[in-house]
Design a protein around this motif. Structure first.
Motif, PDB file in Angstrom:
ATOM      1  N   HIS A   1       0.838  -1.199   0.000  1.00  0.00           N
ATOM      2  CA  HIS A   1       0.000   0.000   0.000  1.00  0.00           C
ATOM      3  C   HIS A   1       0.877   1.256   0.000  1.00  0.00           C
ATOM      4  O   HIS A   1       0.611   2.209  -0.732  1.00  0.00           O
TER       5      HIS A   1
ATOM      6  N   HIS B   1       2.670   1.698  -3.546  1.00  0.00           N
ATOM      7  CA  HIS B   1       1.789   1.253  -4.627  1.00  0.00           C
ATOM      8  C   HIS B   1       2.212   1.782  -5.987  1.00  0.00           C
ATOM      9  O   HIS B   1       1.809   1.241  -7.017  1.00  0.00           O
TER      10      HIS B   1
ATOM     11  N   TYR C   1      -5.651   4.025  -6.865  1.00  0.00           N
ATOM     12  CA  TYR C   1      -5.229   5.251  -6.192  1.00  0.00           C
ATOM     13  C   TYR C   1      -5.378   6.491  -7.074  1.00  0.00           C
ATOM     14  O   TYR C   1      -5.176   6.432  -8.296  1.00  0.00           O
TER      15      TYR C   1
ATOM     16  N   CYS D   1      -7.331  -2.600  -1.949  1.00  0.00           N
ATOM     17  CA  CYS D   1      -6.142  -2.301  -1.161  1.00  0.00           C
ATOM     18  C   CYS D   1      -6.561  -1.954   0.270  1.00  0.00           C
ATOM     19  O   CYS D   1      -7.741  -1.749   0.554  1.00  0.00           O
ATOM     20  N   GLN D   2      -5.590  -1.918   1.150  1.00  0.00           N
ATOM     21  CA  GLN D   2      -5.850  -1.650   2.562  1.00  0.00           C
ATOM     22  C   GLN D   2      -5.775  -0.148   2.826  1.00  0.00           C
ATOM     23  O   GLN D   2      -4.892   0.537   2.319  1.00  0.00           O
ATOM     24  N   TRP D   3      -6.713   0.332   3.646  1.00  0.00           N
ATOM     25  CA  TRP D   3      -6.757   1.748   3.996  1.00  0.00           C
ATOM     26  C   TRP D   3      -6.690   1.895   5.509  1.00  0.00           C
ATOM     27  O   TRP D   3      -7.240   1.073   6.250  1.00  0.00           O
TER      28      TRP D   3
END
Length: 396
Positions: free
Chosen positions: A61, A64, A198, A231-233
């Motif tokens: 992340h 990216h 993104y 994706c991880q936030w």
């Protein structure tokens, strides 16, 4: 987690099983420790690589912007291990044939070696040549109630740019946009997946889009990748801010973004409704779109065109249920591997998507599925070239 473990176990079994089989056939030639180390390096590397996909999520992340490098590792994995599998399968067949007929032959082993070589060639050709070999398809679409003023009206349809895996390839996108402008379309429609995840993936592409325009406007919708779901936030607010940034960036490139909304396209004394749906997909793909909300304001129009990223939506909610004449979709990429030549169309994607490439019609309703400009997963297109579609409307 279960799905990841299943894929991991399968991948590691494939890696170590194939390499052990081939090592046993080559071990007499691998008579030095350096040769052995080089042979097993790939096995160890991809074992750590697939473990890192899960446990290195935070790192991926943070970095990216290097997703393009990640995709090349995946490409190399498929190229190497599909080739090894071809050899393994036919060498095994060769051994069985020898055992059954009690005589020696190498014919099936040679077939396996040939197929492995062909596989490596196709992966290299698909990465170095076909990946950027953009084709322009002109397709006539018949509309039942098309007003005379819209006869011959052209729409340039694109989809699935996936700018994040382009590694800032501004020249390629500039080339695509110049090809669009060479066709002189009346309108441009982008059917989703501008990015991978993104908002900063769009940074730097402003100049590449600066010459793109059309007299009746440029319109876009969001695809499943544009929401940042893969994706991880660190928080919901961070994810929301990213989505807002993507929406603003798409508008900054010159597109009118249709988020469950309708635009009315006027020409002379006639008009039609262009409806833009947020992503709608079958699980595991996200479902954000609401067609009833999106088509508000489209009543009374001569005909209606819907932008909907996922082609599965057409039969699920449109055909025989709504008075929508044409749907423009993307999403499938044609799996980036298949055949689309001499009237022959085949791809594994057709087992997932009933409508996966080109024009489909049921009664008076049509859908066109564009197989995309960019790529995802691996930087490669084998037999399935990137596509710009010029849709010419004509009265049915």
């Amino acid at each position: 987690m279960r799905m990841y473990l299943a894929v991991l176990i399968f991948s590691l079994t494939l890696i170590w099983g194939l390499d052990y089989y081939i090592y046993n056939q080559l071990k007499q030639k691998l008579n030095r420790i350096t040769k052995k180390a080089l042979f097993w390096f790939i096995s160890v590397f991809y074992t750590l690589f697939f473990l890192g996909i899960k446990f290195g999520g935070d790192l991926m992340h943070e970095y990216h912007q290097y997703i393009w490098l990640f995709s090349w590792f995946i490409w190399a994995f498929y190229m190497i291990y599909v080739a090894k599998f071809n050899y393994f399968l036919f060498d095994l067949i060769n051994k069985l044939v020898c055992k059954i007929h009690k005589r020696k032959t190498r014919i099936f082993t040679y077939i396996g070696i040939s197929l492995a070589a062909i596989n490596i060639f196709l992966f290299l050709y698909g990465a170095l040549v076909t990946r950027f070999d953009v084709q322009v398809k002109t397709v006539e679409v018949k509309i039942k109630d098309l007003p005379e003023s819209f006869e011959g009206f052209t729409i340039a349809q694109i989809a699935d740019l996936h700018l994040g895996t382009m590694n800032q390839n501004y020249d390629y996108i500039k080339k695509v946009n110049q090809l669009i402008m060479d066709q002189k379309p009346d309108m441009i429609a982008m059917a989703g997946d501008m990015v991978n995840n993104y908002d900063d993936e769009i940074d730097g592409y402003e100049e590449s889009f600066s010459t793109l325009h059309a007299p009746y406007g440029m319109y876009a919708i969001l695809g499943n990748h544009d929401y940042g779901d893969y994706c991880q936030w660190e928080s919901d607010s961070a994810k929301k801010a990213n989505l807002t940034g993507i929406e603003d960036d798409i508008r900054r490139l010159g597109f009118t973004l249709l988020l469950d909304s309708t635009a009315i396209i006027h020409k002379d004394s006639s008009s039609f409704a262009l409806i833009g749906l947020e992503n709608w997909g079958h699980p595991p793909f996200p479902r954000y779109g609401n067609l009833q909300n999106a088509k508000k304001g489209s009543q009374g129009q001569a005909f209606k065109i819907l932008l909907s990223h996922d082609p599965n939506h057409w039969e699920a909610e449109v055909v025989g249920k709504e008075d929508i004449d044409l749907v423009l979709a993307g999403h499938t990429h044609g799996m980036q591997m298949g055949i689309d030549c001499c009237g022959i169309k085949f791809s594994v994607s057709q087992f997932i998507f009933k409508q996966w490439n080109g024009l489909y019609q049921i009664g008076d309703q049509s859908i066109y599925v564009n197989i995309g400009i960019g790529y995802i997963g691996i930087p490669c297109r084998i037999g399935i070239k990137p596509e710009i579609t010029i849709l010419k409307l004509t009265k049915k």
